[in-house]
Design a protein around this motif. Structure first.
Motif, PDB file in Angstrom:
ATOM      1  N   ALA A 235       1.119  -1.424  -0.181  1.00  0.00           N
ATOM      2  CA  ALA A 235       0.006   0.073   0.081  1.00  0.00           C
ATOM      3  C   ALA A 235       0.726   1.200  -0.048  1.00  0.00           C
ATOM      4  N   ASP A 236       1.978   1.072  -0.072  1.00  0.00           N
ATOM      5  CA  ASP A 236       3.174   2.074   0.701  1.00  0.00           C
ATOM      6  C   ASP A 236       4.065   2.588  -0.676  1.00  0.00           C
ATOM      7  N   GLY A 237       3.564   1.260  -1.671  1.00  0.00           N
ATOM      8  CA  GLY A 237       4.562   1.716  -2.902  1.00  0.00           C
ATOM      9  C   GLY A 237       5.636   0.692  -2.953  1.00  0.00           C
ATOM     10  N   LYS A 238       5.898  -0.142  -1.471  1.00  0.00           N
ATOM     11  CA  LYS A 238       7.010  -0.351  -1.223  1.00  0.00           C
ATOM     12  C   LYS A 238       6.633  -2.115  -2.265  1.00  0.00           C
ATOM     13  N   ALA A 239       8.133  -2.236  -2.711  1.00  0.00           N
ATOM     14  CA  ALA A 239       8.078  -3.975  -2.968  1.00  0.00           C
ATOM     15  C   ALA A 239       7.170  -4.703  -2.462  1.00  0.00           C
ATOM     16  N   ASP A 240       6.757  -5.322  -1.582  1.00  0.00           N
ATOM     17  CA  ASP A 240       5.937  -6.800  -1.591  1.00  0.00           C
ATOM     18  C   ASP A 240       6.735  -7.861  -1.404  1.00  0.00           C
ATOM     19  N   VAL A 241       7.282  -8.282  -0.325  1.00  0.00           N
ATOM     20  CA  VAL A 241       7.891  -9.805   0.077  1.00  0.00           C
ATOM     21  C   VAL A 241       8.277 -10.654  -1.316  1.00  0.00           C
ATOM     22  N   GLN A 242       7.742 -10.591  -1.709  1.00  0.00           N
ATOM     23  CA  GLN A 242       7.052 -11.886  -2.846  1.00  0.00           C
ATOM     24  C   GLN A 242       7.875 -11.309  -4.118  1.00  0.00           C
ATOM     25  N   ALA A 243       7.772 -10.160  -4.473  1.00  0.00           N
ATOM     26  CA  ALA A 243       8.574  -9.556  -5.770  1.00  0.00           C
ATOM     27  C   ALA A 243      10.511  -9.970  -5.167  1.00  0.00           C
ATOM     28  N   GLY A 244      10.697 -10.192  -4.253  1.00  0.00           N
ATOM     29  CA  GLY A 244      12.121 -10.274  -4.480  1.00  0.00           C
ATOM     30  C   GLY A 244      13.442  -9.101  -4.907  1.00  0.00           C
ATOM     31  N   ASP A 245      14.126  -9.474  -5.360  1.00  0.00           N
ATOM     32  CA  ASP A 245      15.129  -8.819  -5.758  1.00  0.00           C
ATOM     33  C   ASP A 245      14.698  -8.089  -7.177  1.00  0.00           C
ATOM     34  N   MET A 246      13.737  -8.738  -7.607  1.00  0.00           N
ATOM     35  CA  MET A 246      13.360  -7.695  -8.630  1.00  0.00           C
ATOM     36  C   MET A 246      12.643  -5.819  -8.137  1.00  0.00           C
ATOM     37  N   ASP A 247      13.067  -5.348  -9.414  1.00  0.00           N
ATOM     38  CA  ASP A 247      12.565  -3.753  -9.543  1.00  0.00           C
ATOM     39  C   ASP A 247      11.119  -3.629 -10.027  1.00  0.00           C
ATOM     40  N   ILE A 248      10.123  -2.969  -9.172  1.00  0.00           N
ATOM     41  CA  ILE A 248       8.773  -3.629  -9.504  1.00  0.00           C
ATOM     42  C   ILE A 248       8.902  -1.947 -10.538  1.00  0.00           C
ATOM     43  N   SER A 249       9.470  -1.060  -9.803  1.00  0.00           N
ATOM     44  CA  SER A 249       9.482  -0.109 -11.279  1.00  0.00           C
ATOM     45  C   SER A 249       9.677  -0.431 -12.488  1.00  0.00           C
ATOM     46  N   LYS A 250       9.729  -1.411 -13.090  1.00  0.00           N
ATOM     47  CA  LYS A 250      10.332  -0.747 -14.692  1.00  0.00           C
ATOM     48  C   LYS A 250       9.262  -2.409 -14.830  1.00  0.00           C
ATOM     49  N   LEU A 251       8.698  -2.868 -14.127  1.00  0.00           N
ATOM     50  CA  LEU A 251       7.364  -4.499 -14.429  1.00  0.00           C
ATOM     51  C   LEU A 251       6.373  -3.512 -15.128  1.00  0.00           C
ATOM     52  N   GLU A 252       5.592  -4.059 -15.731  1.00  0.00           N
ATOM     53  CA  GLU A 252       4.037  -3.960 -15.972  1.00  0.00           C
ATOM     54  C   GLU A 252       3.087  -4.711 -14.889  1.00  0.00           C
ATOM     55  N   ILE A 253       2.479  -4.143 -14.078  1.00  0.00           N
ATOM     56  CA  ILE A 253       1.793  -5.524 -12.853  1.00  0.00           C
ATOM     57  C   ILE A 253       0.340  -5.428 -13.645  1.00  0.00           C
ATOM     58  N   LEU A 254      -0.050  -6.320 -13.385  1.00  0.00           N
ATOM     59  CA  LEU A 254      -1.041  -6.579 -13.963  1.00  0.00           C
ATOM     60  C   LEU A 254      -2.687  -7.038 -13.345  1.00  0.00           C
ATOM     61  N   GLY A 255      -1.734  -7.241 -12.480  1.00  0.00           N
ATOM     62  CA  GLY A 255      -2.683  -7.650 -11.267  1.00  0.00           C
ATOM     63  C   GLY A 255      -1.834  -7.600  -9.495  1.00  0.00           C
ATOM     64  N   ASN A 256      -2.585  -6.875  -8.560  1.00  0.00           N
ATOM     65  CA  ASN A 256      -1.647  -6.736  -7.626  1.00  0.00           C
ATOM     66  C   ASN A 256      -2.398  -7.289  -6.261  1.00  0.00           C
ATOM     67  N   VAL A 257      -3.515  -8.163  -6.656  1.00  0.00           N
ATOM     68  CA  VAL A 257      -4.982  -8.643  -5.726  1.00  0.00           C
ATOM     69  C   VAL A 257      -5.231 -10.118  -6.249  1.00  0.00           C
ATOM     70  N   TRP A 258      -5.425 -10.499  -5.233  1.00  0.00           N
ATOM     71  CA  TRP A 258      -6.670 -11.769  -5.877  1.00  0.00           C
ATOM     72  C   TRP A 258      -7.851 -11.381  -7.150  1.00  0.00           C
ATOM     73  N   GLY A 259      -8.097 -12.053  -7.965  1.00  0.00           N
ATOM     74  CA  GLY A 259      -9.114 -11.854  -8.998  1.00  0.00           C
ATOM     75  C   GLY A 259      -9.058 -10.357  -9.974  1.00  0.00           C
ATOM     76  N   GLU A 260      -7.478  -9.886 -10.091  1.00  0.00           N
ATOM     77  CA  GLU A 260      -7.347  -8.734 -10.934  1.00  0.00           C
ATOM     78  C   GLU A 260      -6.442  -9.183 -11.186  1.00  0.00           C
ATOM     79  N   PHE A 261      -6.494  -9.260 -12.691  1.00  0.00           N
ATOM     80  CA  PHE A 261      -5.231  -9.588 -14.283  1.00  0.00           C
ATOM     81  C   PHE A 261      -5.970  -8.739 -14.917  1.00  0.00           C
TER      82      PHE A 261
END
Length: 343
Positions: free
Chosen positions: A97-123
């Protein structure tokens, strides 16, 4: 991620609703034994030329060239990243919620990724199509159920690109690790790189350390728990790749009486002390209650393991790379080595 709320949810919904609140999710082994062994898997394809991979559904995906535009469940994408394979887009818990990487994102730079869904049921199917994907990759907790791919849009999604699904259950941790390594290798990863071989060696050393720690303290009992505002969930250890493997290494777990779904037992907070435990492994995922918040629950504060300071985070949905799993084993080994019998 929301907490599990009601037993009338579908089984798959329960898995997502806190991942069965992270209490370990899977059914009895089916099509694969507890060692995670499998028949001949597709090995590395040339970095150019035809590509194919047979996934854990038994489905063979093929393309004229090694896929480059890859979209994956966040945790699986993070595992591929550790092997040097980067994805274009992700779906699943990626940003808090604060814009930081979720624990499941590991070492990825999420700012460089297209996020298609962030919660269950969202795609977002439209965004997915616009990426011109060449491969979709996700986990599988139940046969043919694609993790975080919504049922209502699954058919549309699967028409757009080949897909790969890999067990996160019905297999042990080494088996899950091997399958993701197989996929990474097929996508061009150098599995002989020092970074990879060093991480695997560290994992194997950590596994032996955990085995010895468990052997030295056979009377210690570990409870796998997850908390919501209303309920405390206690996991069945054999139902997830990580805790199944810990059990194989000799760790003694609390064995709860699961509900009809078979994954975990739901306890009211008044009954949170039903099982004696010397160590509590507590679900660390976004959306579950953490120790600071749980202090407000008197029965939590009164648990012997809590009073003894013997609560450790549980990485409930591990990133299945050797680099990410080795510390999980090390941390549990250390916790057992330092723990005292309190139950």
């Amino acid at each position: 991620m929301p907490n599990a709320r009601a037993s009338h949810l579908t089984r798959r919904g329960l898995l997502s609703a806190g991942g069965a609140l992270g209490l370990g999710v899977a059914l009895a082994a089916c099509g694969q034994d507890s060692k995670g062994e499998k028949g001949d898997s597709d090995k590395a394809a040339a970095k150019s030329g035809p590509w194919s991979f047979t996934d854990d559904r038994g489905k063979k995906s093929e393309s004229k060239a090694v896929p480059k535009k890859i979209v994956a469940f966040t945790g699986t994408a993070a595992a591929l990243f550790d092997y040097g394979v980067e994805v274009t887009g992700v779906f699943g818990p990626t940003k808090t919620a604060d814009g930081k990487a979720d624990v499941q994102a590991g070492d990825m730079d999420i700012s460089k990724l297209e996020i298609l869904g962030n919660v269950w049921g969202e795609f977002n199917v439209e965004k997915y199509a616009a990426l011109a994907p060449e491969l979709l990759v996700t986990d599988m907790w139940e046969k043919d159920a694609l993790w975080y791919v919504p049922d209502q849009s699954k058919d549309k999604i699967l028409k757009l690109a080949p897909s790969v699904a890999l067990w996160a259950a019905q297999i042990n941790m080494p088996g899950a690790l091997q399958r993701r390594a197989d996929l990474a290798e097929s996508l061009g990863a150098d599995m002989k790189a020092a970074k990879v071989t060093d991480a695997k060696a560290r994992f194997e050393k950590a596994a032996e350390r955990l085995r010895q720690a468990a052997k030295a303290k056979p009377n210690l009992k570990v409870l796998i728990g997850s908390g919501s505002q209303e309920l405390f969930y206690v996991s069945v250890p054999k139902m997830s790749a990580d805790t199944l493997y810990f059990q194989e290494l000799g760790v003694k777990f609390v064995e709860p009486k699961p509900n009809a779904q078979g994954f975990f037992e739901e306890l009211s907070w008044e009954n949170a002390g039903k099982y004696g435990a010397d160590i509590i492994m507590l679900d660390n995922r976004t959306g579950t209650l953490q120790p600071d918040t749980l202090k407000a629950k008197p029965t939590w504060a009164g648990l012997p393991a809590v009073k003894a300071g013997q609560v450790v985070p549980r990485v409930t949905e591990p990133i299945y790379s050797y680099a990410k799993c080795a510390p999980i084993l090390e941390d549990l080994a250390k916790a057992i080595e330092n723990a005292k019998k309190v139950s």
